[in-house]
Design a protein around this motif. Structure first.
Motif, short mmCIF file in Angstrom:
data_model
loop_
_atom_site.label_atom_id
_atom_site.label_comp_id
_atom_site.label_asym_id
_atom_site.label_seq_id
_atom_site.Cartn_x
_atom_site.Cartn_y
_atom_site.Cartn_z
N GLY A 247 -5.83 98.42 -16.18
CA GLY A 247 -4.71 97.55 -15.85
C GLY A 247 -4.34 97.68 -14.38
N LEU A 248 -4.41 98.91 -13.87
CA LEU A 248 -4.15 99.14 -12.45
C LEU A 248 -5.19 98.43 -11.59
N ALA A 249 -6.46 98.51 -12.01
CA ALA A 249 -7.51 97.81 -11.27
C ALA A 249 -7.26 96.30 -11.27
N ASP A 250 -6.82 95.77 -12.42
CA ASP A 250 -6.52 94.33 -12.51
C ASP A 250 -5.34 93.96 -11.62
N LEU A 251 -4.36 94.86 -11.53
CA LEU A 251 -3.20 94.58 -10.68
C LEU A 251 -3.61 94.52 -9.21
N ILE A 252 -4.50 95.42 -8.81
CA ILE A 252 -4.99 95.40 -7.43
C ILE A 252 -5.73 94.10 -7.13
N ASP A 253 -6.46 93.60 -8.13
CA ASP A 253 -7.25 92.38 -7.94
C ASP A 253 -6.45 91.10 -8.20
N ALA A 254 -5.22 91.23 -8.71
CA ALA A 254 -4.44 90.05 -9.10
C ALA A 254 -4.19 89.11 -7.93
N GLU A 255 -4.41 87.83 -8.18
CA GLU A 255 -4.19 86.81 -7.16
C GLU A 255 -3.11 85.82 -7.56
N THR A 256 -2.75 85.79 -8.84
CA THR A 256 -1.74 84.86 -9.31
C THR A 256 -0.65 85.62 -10.06
N LYS A 257 0.46 84.94 -10.28
CA LYS A 257 1.61 85.55 -10.94
C LYS A 257 1.27 86.00 -12.36
N GLU A 258 0.54 85.17 -13.11
CA GLU A 258 0.21 85.53 -14.48
C GLU A 258 -0.76 86.70 -14.54
N GLN A 259 -1.71 86.75 -13.62
CA GLN A 259 -2.60 87.91 -13.55
C GLN A 259 -1.80 89.17 -13.29
N GLN A 260 -0.84 89.07 -12.40
CA GLN A 260 0.03 90.20 -12.10
C GLN A 260 0.81 90.62 -13.34
N LYS A 261 1.37 89.65 -14.07
CA LYS A 261 2.21 89.94 -15.24
C LYS A 261 1.42 90.68 -16.31
N TYR A 262 0.23 90.18 -16.63
CA TYR A 262 -0.55 90.81 -17.69
C TYR A 262 -1.11 92.16 -17.26
N ALA A 263 -1.43 92.32 -15.98
CA ALA A 263 -1.90 93.62 -15.49
C ALA A 263 -0.78 94.66 -15.61
N LEU A 264 0.45 94.27 -15.28
CA LEU A 264 1.57 95.20 -15.40
C LEU A 264 1.83 95.56 -16.86
N ARG A 265 1.68 94.60 -17.75
CA ARG A 265 1.84 94.89 -19.17
C ARG A 265 0.83 95.93 -19.63
#
Length: 442
Positions: free
Chosen positions: A131-149
């Motif tokens: 999830g942390l890796a996904d947060l680092i790679d997040a480019e959109t708000k929804e990607q950020q939201k699900y990575a934080l979850r």
């Protein structure tokens, strides 16, 4: 895992106001003692010290920085960690990193090693790390939201609950292996069957149709299909607000599928402009049409675009359950033609004059949201899916009608498959693949 103290730049190398250099391990404080004027004997954890950074050998001033100490186990890695917040010039970074590199007790961190140590020290499980890796790679708000979850442990809690239920079943079965002459009481017998059935059904539901993760990571796939000169390329340019593709009155201008990345209200989207579908003898254009048909088949949404003065031909090539019909060139239509389109419940736009585009985007957004609204727990890695499928296979083999040792083995294998997702079992062979995708300072 190596117990040597590691260091790395945790921010991007280059010009910036502030950069962070992280040191983690048993010798972190000794390093700070050598290169700063901080009294490490009385240092306060989580307290920012403004201090000169000095060269270890000649005591030259390298920078003035904020230094923060995180005492184990209350740190990101679970070890003693020191973060040096220095100026982000290349000269400063090179000098400080070279200084740290001169310590024999330090070595440069490998990719993802800070997070790997956090995993080994039980600061996070594998799903939280990814999830942390996904947060680092997040480019959109929804990607950020699900990575934080995921970082908050929603997947870990879900998978761990399934594993815990199966472990309880396994413990009962193993207890009765030692007493082969005793029958399992009816209440325990029923509890075992109910637990296995319930867990199996929940995993099935989690797996069914749960490809949303791929869309969240790679983009929701929208294909614009239609005849040549229907205005597909114009619509792409209008949606992207730039000349992303060539627009021409010459039929067959677009001969290949062109993917354009968009962010629609926080959702990543890949919109594909395809070759116009028509009869042609040109072999290159024919190939482009074949590609278009394949893209239509693979799409999440198809925008069937046609000139509002006519109709969309060849509806038989479209997957109607995921198709939105859009009549273009509304600026040239009569009132009766507009009413005809509305009666069909098709959307009306003018790609050339930017009319009806907001309504089209609103419809697209609603359809995209429908796919995400019911998915609080996304399968964000292929390995999750494979292990869950393996778990289901073992649960499908489970039966209390066969030898109890074989029944227990089915449950044990199912537990192991789930455990590989969170890292409960020994999985050194996959750790390097997971953490190797991280940046050096993470």
């Amino acid at each position: 895992m190596s117990d040597k103290t590691i260091y790395a730049l945790s921010t991007v190398f280059g010009k910036s106001g502030v950069a962070v250099i992280r040191v983690s391990g048993a010798d972190a404080l000794n390093v700070i003692k050598e290169i700063t004027k901080i009294d490490v004997e009385n240092i306060k954890p989580r307290y920012a010290y403004y201090t000169p950074i000095l060269d270890k050998n000649n005591r030259d001033l390298l920078d003035k920085a904020l230094v923060v100490y995180f005492k184990a186990p209350h740190s990101f890695t679970g070890e003693d960690v020191v973060e040096i917040n220095c100026h982000g010039s290349k000269a400063v970074l090179n000098s400080v990193l070279n200084c740290l590199g001169s310590f024999s007790e330090l070595r440069l961190a490998e990719a993802g090693e800070f997070s790997k140590r956090a995993f080994y020290n039980q600061k996070m499980d594998l799903t939280e790390a990814e999830g942390l890796a996904d947060l680092i790679d997040a480019e959109t708000k929804e990607q950020q939201k699900y990575a934080l979850r995921q970082m908050d442990g929603n997947l870990k809690n879900l998978y761990s609950s399934w594993r815990e239920n199966l472990v309880k079943v396994l413990s009962v079965l193993e207890a009765y292996i030692d007493f082969p002459d005793e029958d399992i009481p009816q209440n325990l017998y029923d509890d075992i069957l109910n637990t296995v059935f319930k867990t199996k059904e929940e995993i099935k539901k989690h797996l069914q149709g749960n490809n949303v993760n791929e869309r969240l990571k790679n983009g929701f796939r929208i294909v614009i299909a239609g005849e040549a000169n229907a205005g597909k390329s114009s619509l792409i340019n209008t949606l992207t607000q730039r000349n992303a593709v060539i627009v021409s009155d010459i039929a067959g201008t677009t001969r290949d599928a062109i993917d354009i990345n968009l962010d629609i209200s926080g959702y990543p989207v890949v919109i594909t402009d395809t070759a116009g579908i028509r009869e042609t003898d040109n072999p290159i254009e024919k190939q482009g049409i074949e590609i278009a048909l394949q893209k239509i088949s693979d799409a999440d949404i198809v925008l069937a675009l046609y000139d509002g003065n006519g109709v969309f031909k060849d509806e038989n090539i479209l997957p109607l359950d995921k198709t939105i019909f859009v009549a273009n060139k509304m600026d040239s239509l009569s009132a009766s033609q507009i009413q005809t389109v509305k009666d069909k419940r098709h959307l009306l736009i003018s790609a050339k004059y930017n009319q009806g585009i907001d309504e089209l985007i609103a419809v697209l957004l609603e359809k995209i949201k429908d796919n995400f609204s019911s998915s609080n727990f996304l399968i964000t890695r292929i390995r999750y899916r494979k292990n869950l499928e393996e778990c289901l296979e073992n649960l499908a083999e489970f039966s209390l009608d066969k030898e109890i040792e074989l029944s227990a083995e089915d449950i044990r294998l199912a537990c192991r498959a789930i455990g590989r997702i969170t890292g409960v079992v020994q999985i050194d062979e996959i750790l390097d693949n997971i953490f190797g995708s991280f940046c050096i300072g993470k």
